[in-house]
Write a protein that holds these residues in place. Structure first.
Motif, short mmCIF file in Angstrom:
data_model
loop_
_atom_site.label_atom_id
_atom_site.label_comp_id
_atom_site.label_asym_id
_atom_site.label_seq_id
_atom_site.Cartn_x
_atom_site.Cartn_y
_atom_site.Cartn_z
N TYR A 166 6.61 8.33 7.89
CA TYR A 166 7.97 7.65 8.24
C TYR A 166 9.72 8.58 7.61
CZ TYR A 166 4.95 4.44 6.28
OH TYR A 166 3.71 3.36 5.87
N LEU A 199 15.07 -8.90 2.55
CA LEU A 199 15.03 -8.24 1.20
C LEU A 199 15.81 -9.27 0.35
CD1 LEU A 199 14.03 -5.57 -0.04
CD2 LEU A 199 16.40 -4.86 0.93
N LYS A 211 0.59 -1.65 0.04
CA LYS A 211 -0.11 0.38 0.11
C LYS A 211 1.01 1.02 -0.08
CE LYS A 211 -3.83 -1.86 1.84
NZ LYS A 211 -4.78 -2.25 0.58
N ASN A 212 1.66 1.31 0.17
CA ASN A 212 3.01 2.35 0.31
C ASN A 212 3.99 2.32 -0.34
OD1 ASN A 212 1.94 4.37 2.40
ND2 ASN A 212 2.01 2.80 3.23
N ILE A 213 3.92 2.14 -1.75
CA ILE A 213 5.31 1.64 -2.82
C ILE A 213 5.67 3.21 -4.09
CG2 ILE A 213 6.10 -0.02 -4.57
CD1 ILE A 213 4.63 -2.10 -3.45
N LEU A 214 6.38 4.00 -3.42
CA LEU A 214 6.96 4.68 -4.55
C LEU A 214 7.61 4.13 -5.36
CD1 LEU A 214 6.56 7.68 -2.00
CD2 LEU A 214 5.10 7.24 -3.17
N ASP A 243 9.64 -7.48 -0.30
CA ASP A 243 10.65 -7.10 1.31
C ASP A 243 9.49 -7.92 2.20
OD1 ASP A 243 12.59 -6.18 3.24
OD2 ASP A 243 10.60 -4.38 3.39
N THR A 244 10.47 -8.61 3.11
CA THR A 244 9.66 -9.17 4.24
C THR A 244 10.38 -8.73 4.90
OG1 THR A 244 10.70 -11.22 3.96
CG2 THR A 244 8.93 -11.66 1.96
N PRO A 245 9.64 -9.15 6.43
CA PRO A 245 10.21 -8.49 8.11
C PRO A 245 11.36 -9.50 8.38
CG PRO A 245 7.88 -9.18 8.20
CD PRO A 245 8.08 -10.19 6.66
N ASP A 246 11.78 -10.68 7.19
CA ASP A 246 13.15 -11.01 6.98
C ASP A 246 14.17 -11.21 6.37
OD1 ASP A 246 11.95 -12.60 6.93
OD2 ASP A 246 12.75 -14.50 8.04
N LYS A 256 18.39 -9.07 9.55
CA LYS A 256 18.48 -9.33 8.06
C LYS A 256 19.12 -8.92 7.17
CE LYS A 256 14.61 -7.31 5.37
NZ LYS A 256 13.11 -6.18 5.92
N LEU A 257 18.19 -10.26 6.40
CA LEU A 257 18.46 -11.09 5.16
C LEU A 257 18.26 -10.17 4.32
CD1 LEU A 257 20.68 -13.03 3.40
CD2 LEU A 257 18.49 -14.48 3.84
N VAL A 258 19.79 -9.60 2.94
CA VAL A 258 18.96 -9.03 2.37
C VAL A 258 20.49 -9.46 0.78
CG1 VAL A 258 20.11 -6.91 0.76
CG2 VAL A 258 19.05 -6.75 3.32
N ARG A 310 2.90 11.44 2.98
CA ARG A 310 2.69 10.40 4.14
C ARG A 310 3.13 11.28 4.99
NH1 ARG A 310 1.07 8.47 -0.15
NH2 ARG A 310 2.04 5.54 -0.47
N ASP A 340 2.01 -1.77 5.67
CA ASP A 340 2.90 -0.70 6.40
C ASP A 340 3.78 0.19 5.33
OD1 ASP A 340 1.16 1.02 8.12
OD2 ASP A 340 2.62 0.54 9.58
N LYS A 341 4.73 -0.71 5.01
CA LYS A 341 5.95 -0.14 5.01
C LYS A 341 5.94 0.65 3.63
CE LYS A 341 11.09 -1.98 4.64
NZ LYS A 341 11.48 -3.03 5.78
N LEU A 342 6.88 1.94 4.04
CA LEU A 342 6.80 2.71 2.67
C LEU A 342 8.34 2.27 1.83
CD1 LEU A 342 6.47 5.09 1.53
CD2 LEU A 342 8.10 6.43 2.73
N VAL A 343 8.06 1.89 0.45
CA VAL A 343 9.32 1.32 -0.55
C VAL A 343 8.95 2.63 -1.26
CG1 VAL A 343 10.07 -0.65 -2.06
CG2 VAL A 343 8.67 -1.00 -0.04
N VAL A 344 10.53 3.14 -1.29
CA VAL A 344 11.11 3.96 -2.26
C VAL A 344 12.24 3.33 -3.27
CG1 VAL A 344 11.66 6.02 -2.77
CG2 VAL A 344 10.84 6.03 -0.46
N ASP A 353 10.72 0.17 9.01
CA ASP A 353 9.40 1.07 7.76
C ASP A 353 9.84 1.52 6.71
OD1 ASP A 353 10.75 3.04 9.52
OD2 ASP A 353 8.79 3.52 10.19
N VAL A 354 10.68 1.89 6.91
CA VAL A 354 10.97 2.42 5.08
C VAL A 354 12.38 1.64 4.20
CG1 VAL A 354 11.63 4.35 3.75
CG2 VAL A 354 10.16 4.53 6.09
N LEU A 355 12.04 1.51 3.03
CA LEU A 355 12.88 0.63 2.47
C LEU A 355 12.81 2.09 1.11
CD1 LEU A 355 14.77 -1.24 1.20
CD2 LEU A 355 13.19 -2.47 0.28
#
Lengths: 360, 360
Positions: free
Chosen positions: B359, A333, A296-299, A328-331, B314-316, B355, A313-317, B331-333
């Protein structure tokens, strides 16, 4: 159709959708398209419009039985068939066939994966109806073939004899081909008599058992030897032994590619196996620059042809990317080229090798 | 040096390091290099080797006073100077100068940002020592200029007269130049008489007050009018009024670019303002493909010149990227081209606009 049954195969672990799909919650149990239903729930609902609900079985790994129960609360325990171990699709089909023969020797049943997308449900129902009718009336092994829309290199292909049309639009299969390279896929498309292998099969219990006995006796022998135990309290213990002794091969390799009475019904109900990030991207709603936002928060900035999946809830830019998937997941990416299934498999194997199961 | 003092400016909000730097925990309070110390702690420790600890003041936004107290538990409340509002650097320096004049009219003090990197501490200490000596003996405004190593377009430049060398290696400043474009930066580098503007200044309280009175009376008037209240319980209330009436401009613009008695000491102690992701990348340890991993579980495939920052657990997995920065927080990527400061500013402004502060 009084003797029609459905077997939904829901035992996959969905490694190609890692890190969204996880060992303890694989793809079929996820609402991967954001429809409000998991893939398993959508598949079940689709078949519940074709046969009575108590004619639908879910075959899954024993560790996923509880997930099936949670996601399909209306089904009974008898409809959940727990596999004792992962053993590819041939033993799974054999188990289902012998068990169902014990319940209804006149059964004709569909075997379908739990994690596929079907866009046109009316057309799907009609096609399944035709296939059930054809299979129940003929000594035939039936599969659904999808009219290809592009030279996809991620699917298997089925060549059929286009001169002779049987009842219910069935055609005789000439050959199965595993995932081709691009040039060959292009030739297949242009020839007009190739279809994508949907992995959806239809047959009478008697016919498929006969095929197993002829083409895969090393499998059928294990399941026929315990015939008096199906649908009894002893079933699980005997099945555990049968699985442990059975070769682990696919139904395509064990039966379909060898049998002679194989028919295909050409279909076009908007199918995808959702097998790769690219195939998911293809089926999702896109913005003007062909980006897919599952969250819902992807730019997006200066980006095109990307797929981003993130918690609500995560903002992704995302700036400056083309043709990438970002999961992206909690643990975990994952960021990688969207059309790169092989590399993704390497990466998954590496993570398993170097990080163990923690992130799988 | 009995009358030497340090004023560490720690009031920035670090928007260029968003989303790692946040409104409630800006860059100077982060261990951005993974050294085990925050930038503020490192800066403080560096100066504590030059002057007695009770001669070091931290100027920060009032909302960050508690953070300063937590990160520097050994300092007294009197050493934390809380600004009532953000007002750029000129009012900040004026406040410090008038307050310090009230404590020690013979003070010579260093003004230095809390969030810079200094690699060669011995050289830094020696240079600060020279600057303090020079400033305490002369009617001079002193700044440290960094010998440039490349045509950086993100820094201001100082041109100096290279014919005349004063005591302590000081040179007379000819002109200040704001961030140049690449071609001009290249000319600066090649000319040999340009230095990067470090933003580190040294002066006697009397000299800087005299400069304010001459070049920025609209600022100094606000702070001289309340001279009897410094270091009393009434200080905060009067300072709040002075700030609210003072123009918000930089010390460079208010004083440095206008004053005539400005000297620079050419320095090369491995300095970076850590102002952009690229400048952070430059200063970090890299793998064979020049990737920087700030995190414990970051895997690169087919990637080069990237910087990834992520929480420890976090695994990236990054596949197929070159010249990107990837900043993951709970909360932000943020994913974007690493050399793209302007676009990052646009994005930050957009996030604020669309927003709100959630954030930021």
């Amino acid at each position: 159709m009084e003797h029609a049954y459905i077997a939904i195969m829901a035992g996959g672990i969905g490694t190609r959708f890692w890190p969204q799909s996880r060992m303890n919650l694989p793809k079929q149990f996820l609402d991967i398209l954001g429809t409000g239903s998991t893939l398993l729930q959508s598949t079940y609902r689709r078949f519940a419009q074709i046969v009575p609900e108590n004619h639908i079985y879910i075959i899954t790994g024993h560790e996923y039985s509880d997930l099936v129960r949670q996601q399909l609360p209306s089904i009974s325990d008898a409809q959940i068939i727990a596999e004792p171990m992962r053993c590819n699709t041939a033993p799974c089909v054999a188990y289902m066939a012998y068990k169902l023969a014990n319940i209804d020797p006149q059964a004709t049943f569909v075997v379908a994966p739990a994690d596929h997308l079907i866009e046109n449900e009316a057309e799907f129902q009609e096609t399944i109806g035709k296939a059930l009718t054809f299979a129940s009336e003929k000594d035939a092994i039936v599969t659904l073939g999808i009219k290809p829309t592009r030279p996809h290199t991620g699917y298997g292909y089925i060549q059929y004899d286009d001169e002779m049309v049987y009842e219910n639009n069935a055609r005789r299969v000439i050959t199965f081909t595993e995932k081709p390279d691009y040039e060959i896929a292009l030739q297949f498309i242009n020839s007009g008599d190739f279809l994508w292998n949907s992995g959806i099969f239809i047959w009478q219990v008697g016919q498929i058992i006969k095929a197993f006995e002829k083409y895969a006796p090393d499998i059928s022998g294990r399941f026929s030897a315990i015939v008096e135990h199906y649908n009894t309290p002893e079933e699980a213990a005997h099945i555990a032994e049968a699985y442990s002794l059975s070769p682990s091969i696919s139904i395509d390799y064990a039966i379909m590619e060898r049998a002679e009475n194989v028919f295909v019904i050409p279909s076009s109900f908007g199918w995808s196996d959702l097998g790769t990030w690219l195939s998911l991207w293809e089926k999702c709603e896109k913005d003007y620059f062909e980006n897919v936002a599952l969250g819902k928060n992807i730019l997006f900035y200066d980006s095109a042809n990307c797929l981003v999946s993130a918690p609500e809830d995560k903002l992704v830019v995302v700036q400056g990317l083309e043709d990438f998937c970002i999961i992206d997941t909690p643990d975990v990416l994952l960021i990688g080229k969207i059309e790169n299934e092989k590399r993704m498999r390497d990466i998954h194997a590496d993570v398993q090798k170097y990080r163990g199961s923690k992130y799988l």
